[in-house]
Design an enzyme around this catalytic site. Structure first.
Site, PDB file in Angstrom:
ATOM      1  N   ASP A   2       0.847  -1.183   0.000  1.00  0.00           N
ATOM      2  CA  ASP A   2       0.000   0.000   0.000  1.00  0.00           C
ATOM      3  C   ASP A   2       0.887   1.238   0.000  1.00  0.00           C
ATOM      4  O   ASP A   2       1.973   1.233   0.588  1.00  0.00           O
ATOM      5  CB  ASP A   2      -0.910  -0.018   1.242  1.00  0.00           C
ATOM      6  CG  ASP A   2      -2.122   0.880   1.074  1.00  0.00           C
ATOM      7  OD1 ASP A   2      -2.331   1.429  -0.023  1.00  0.00           O
ATOM      8  OD2 ASP A   2      -2.864   1.025   2.057  1.00  0.00           O
ATOM      9  N   GLY A   3       0.421   2.274  -0.679  1.00  0.00           N
ATOM     10  CA  GLY A   3       1.140   3.543  -0.655  1.00  0.00           C
ATOM     11  C   GLY A   3       1.697   3.992  -1.995  1.00  0.00           C
ATOM     12  O   GLY A   3       2.368   5.016  -2.072  1.00  0.00           O
ATOM     13  N   HIS A  19       2.458   3.137  -9.211  1.00  0.00           N
ATOM     14  CA  HIS A  19       2.242   1.701  -9.429  1.00  0.00           C
ATOM     15  C   HIS A  19       3.428   1.088 -10.174  1.00  0.00           C
ATOM     16  O   HIS A  19       3.831  -0.045  -9.896  1.00  0.00           O
ATOM     17  CB  HIS A  19       0.939   1.464 -10.195  1.00  0.00           C
ATOM     18  CG  HIS A  19      -0.289   1.864  -9.417  1.00  0.00           C
ATOM     19  ND1 HIS A  19      -0.476   1.504  -8.104  1.00  0.00           N
ATOM     20  CD2 HIS A  19      -1.373   2.610  -9.756  1.00  0.00           C
ATOM     21  CE1 HIS A  19      -1.633   1.997  -7.664  1.00  0.00           C
ATOM     22  NE2 HIS A  19      -2.194   2.681  -8.654  1.00  0.00           N
ATOM     23  N   GLU A  49     -12.124  -5.246  -3.947  1.00  0.00           N
ATOM     24  CA  GLU A  49     -12.714  -3.905  -3.755  1.00  0.00           C
ATOM     25  C   GLU A  49     -12.041  -2.853  -4.655  1.00  0.00           C
ATOM     26  O   GLU A  49     -12.579  -1.757  -4.846  1.00  0.00           O
ATOM     27  CB  GLU A  49     -12.586  -3.466  -2.294  1.00  0.00           C
ATOM     28  CG  GLU A  49     -13.492  -4.246  -1.333  1.00  0.00           C
ATOM     29  CD  GLU A  49     -12.985  -5.649  -1.015  1.00  0.00           C
ATOM     30  OE1 GLU A  49     -11.749  -5.859  -1.023  1.00  0.00           O
ATOM     31  OE2 GLU A  49     -13.818  -6.561  -0.786  1.00  0.00           O
ATOM     32  N   ARG A  53     -12.097   1.752  -8.029  1.00  0.00           N
ATOM     33  CA  ARG A  53     -11.237   2.889  -8.398  1.00  0.00           C
ATOM     34  C   ARG A  53     -11.647   3.453  -9.761  1.00  0.00           C
ATOM     35  O   ARG A  53     -12.356   2.787 -10.515  1.00  0.00           O
ATOM     36  CB  ARG A  53      -9.777   2.418  -8.438  1.00  0.00           C
ATOM     37  CG  ARG A  53      -9.307   2.050  -7.056  1.00  0.00           C
ATOM     38  CD  ARG A  53      -7.825   1.802  -7.016  1.00  0.00           C
ATOM     39  NE  ARG A  53      -7.437   1.608  -5.632  1.00  0.00           N
ATOM     40  CZ  ARG A  53      -6.217   1.767  -5.159  1.00  0.00           C
ATOM     41  NH1 ARG A  53      -5.238   2.110  -5.965  1.00  0.00           N
ATOM     42  NH2 ARG A  53      -5.958   1.573  -3.883  1.00  0.00           N
ATOM     43  N   LEU A 113      11.196 -20.608  -4.516  1.00  0.00           N
ATOM     44  CA  LEU A 113      10.295 -19.634  -3.876  1.00  0.00           C
ATOM     45  C   LEU A 113       8.884 -19.831  -4.428  1.00  0.00           C
ATOM     46  O   LEU A 113       8.689 -19.863  -5.641  1.00  0.00           O
ATOM     47  CB  LEU A 113      10.763 -18.200  -4.159  1.00  0.00           C
ATOM     48  CG  LEU A 113       9.797 -17.087  -3.724  1.00  0.00           C
ATOM     49  CD1 LEU A 113       9.700 -17.002  -2.201  1.00  0.00           C
ATOM     50  CD2 LEU A 113      10.237 -15.723  -4.278  1.00  0.00           C
ATOM     51  N   ARG A 176      -4.757  -2.221   9.078  1.00  0.00           N
ATOM     52  CA  ARG A 176      -5.915  -3.052   8.719  1.00  0.00           C
ATOM     53  C   ARG A 176      -5.451  -4.279   7.956  1.00  0.00           C
ATOM     54  O   ARG A 176      -4.435  -4.244   7.273  1.00  0.00           O
ATOM     55  CB  ARG A 176      -6.842  -2.294   7.755  1.00  0.00           C
ATOM     56  CG  ARG A 176      -7.725  -1.244   8.328  1.00  0.00           C
ATOM     57  CD  ARG A 176      -8.811  -0.897   7.286  1.00  0.00           C
ATOM     58  NE  ARG A 176      -8.258  -0.175   6.144  1.00  0.00           N
ATOM     59  CZ  ARG A 176      -8.080   1.144   6.104  1.00  0.00           C
ATOM     60  NH1 ARG A 176      -8.381   1.871   7.152  1.00  0.00           N
ATOM     61  NH2 ARG A 176      -7.591   1.726   5.025  1.00  0.00           N
TER      62      ARG A 176
HETATM   63  C1  IPE Z   1      -1.423   0.037  -3.491  1.00  0.00           C
HETATM   64  O1  IPE Z   1      -1.174   1.411  -3.561  1.00  0.00           O
HETATM   65  C2  IPE Z   1      -1.520  -0.610  -4.858  1.00  0.00           C
HETATM   66  C3  IPE Z   1      -2.846  -1.148  -5.248  1.00  0.00           C
HETATM   67  C4  IPE Z   1      -3.898  -1.309  -4.475  1.00  0.00           C
HETATM   68  C5  IPE Z   1      -3.009  -1.546  -6.642  1.00  0.00           C
HETATM   69  P1  IPE Z   1      -2.388   2.431  -3.535  1.00  0.00           P
HETATM   70  O2  IPE Z   1      -2.805   2.697  -4.930  1.00  0.00           O
HETATM   71  O3  IPE Z   1      -3.452   1.961  -2.593  1.00  0.00           O
HETATM   72  O4  IPE Z   1      -1.683   3.731  -2.945  1.00  0.00           O
HETATM   73  P2  IPE Z   1      -2.301   4.847  -1.999  1.00  0.00           P
HETATM   74  O5  IPE Z   1      -2.957   4.166  -0.826  1.00  0.00           O
HETATM   75  O6  IPE Z   1      -3.273   5.615  -2.817  1.00  0.00           O
HETATM   76  O7  IPE Z   1      -1.121   5.659  -1.582  1.00  0.00           O
HETATM   77 MG    MG Z   2      -4.080   2.423  -0.679  1.00  0.00          MG
END
Ligand code: IPE
Ligand code: MG
Length: 240
Positions: A2-3, A19, A49, A53, A113, A176
């Site tokens: 995430d992030g 990404h 979910e 987006r 792996l 979470r």
């Molecule tokens: C995680 O990064 C990647 C995916 C869910 C595909 P996010 O896209 O959720 O990044 P933030 O949370 O907006 O920073």
């Molecule tokens: Mg996110």
């Protein structure tokens, strides 16, 4: 993982740049796992979910997924990585489903792996599908409801052939589980870091492993019981 979006925003770049950096980082982390002897790595790439987006972001993520699979599968194979995808894949385009099948087929005998990518995956979906399998066995007269055991349910989950995860890492600051491996995480050690996924590098990973190594895993027992058992067997659980 995430992030990615926030990482891009910090740099005044479009979310997709985050990404892309995230995929680069998956490559680096997979390499690190291979080098350090970690045997199973399961990554949450796209949740059931995430379809909510904006459509352009979803489309770009799908394109990135196809390109990453096509571009990486040979190298993964050469490094002894077995790649599998878990989740409801029929929702994906034929092109993506083909790329997944090709990567799974090429790497199917590798043992160094076990790399699993959760895509259009949700823990509740996984449990629902397992329940459906058992219900079908009951309906067909092959199984009595009274004979259903937790082991039986576990055998119908996506990761049935892998050990329960030892460590769960979530980057990006949220505390979470977000419908990840709900059943499998029952006794998993949880680790949360504010580090954004594209910045989650080898020192960050090492910090997570050190945190894990400093914990005592009791599985419902008392600390004294665990200490007695580990000193008797010469093992040092949670302190490896
Ligand atoms: C995680 O990064 C990647 C995916 C869910 C595909 P996010 O896209 O959720 O990044 P933030 O949370 O907006 O920073
Ligand atoms: Mg996110």
């Amino acid at each position: 993982m995430d992030g990615n979006g926030r990482w891009a925003k910090q740099r005044r770049q479009p979310r997709i740049a985050g990404h892309r950096a995230g995929v680069e980082n998956v490559r680096a982390m997979v390499r690190h796992c291979v080098e350090t002897g970690i045997e199973c790595l399961t990554i949450f790439a796209f949740s059931s979910e995430n379809w909510r987006r904006p459509p352009t972001e979803v489309r770009l993520l799908m394109d990135l997924f196809i390109r990453a699979l096509r571009g990486e599968m040979r190298r993964l194979h050469d490094n002894g990585v077995r790649l599998r995808v878990i989740g409801e894949r029929t929702a994906f385009s034929a092109k993506l489903q083909d790329a997944i099948l090709d990567a799974e087929h090429l790497t199917r005998d590798n043992t160094r792996l076990q790399l699993t990518i959760a895509a259009n995956y949700g823990g509740q979906w996984d449990l629902t599908e397992a329940a459906r399998q058992l219900a079908m066995a009951v309906a067909a007269g092959r199984l009595q409801p009274a004979d259903i055991t937790s082991e039986m349910l576990a055998q119908h989950l996506c990761l049935a052939d892998l050990p329960e995860p030892d460590l769960f890492i979530r980057s990006g600051g949220e505390r979470r589980v977000s419908n990840y491996l709900l059943w499998q995480l029952a006794y998993t050690e949880l680790y949360f870091t504010d580090c954004l996924w594209p910045d989650f590098d080898v020192p960050e990973f090492t910090r997570a492993l050190e945190s894990y190594a400093g914990r005592q895993r009791r599985f419902g027992m008392t600390g004294d019981q665990v200490e007695r058992a580990t000193s008797a067997s010469g093992l040092h659980l949670g302190n490896a």
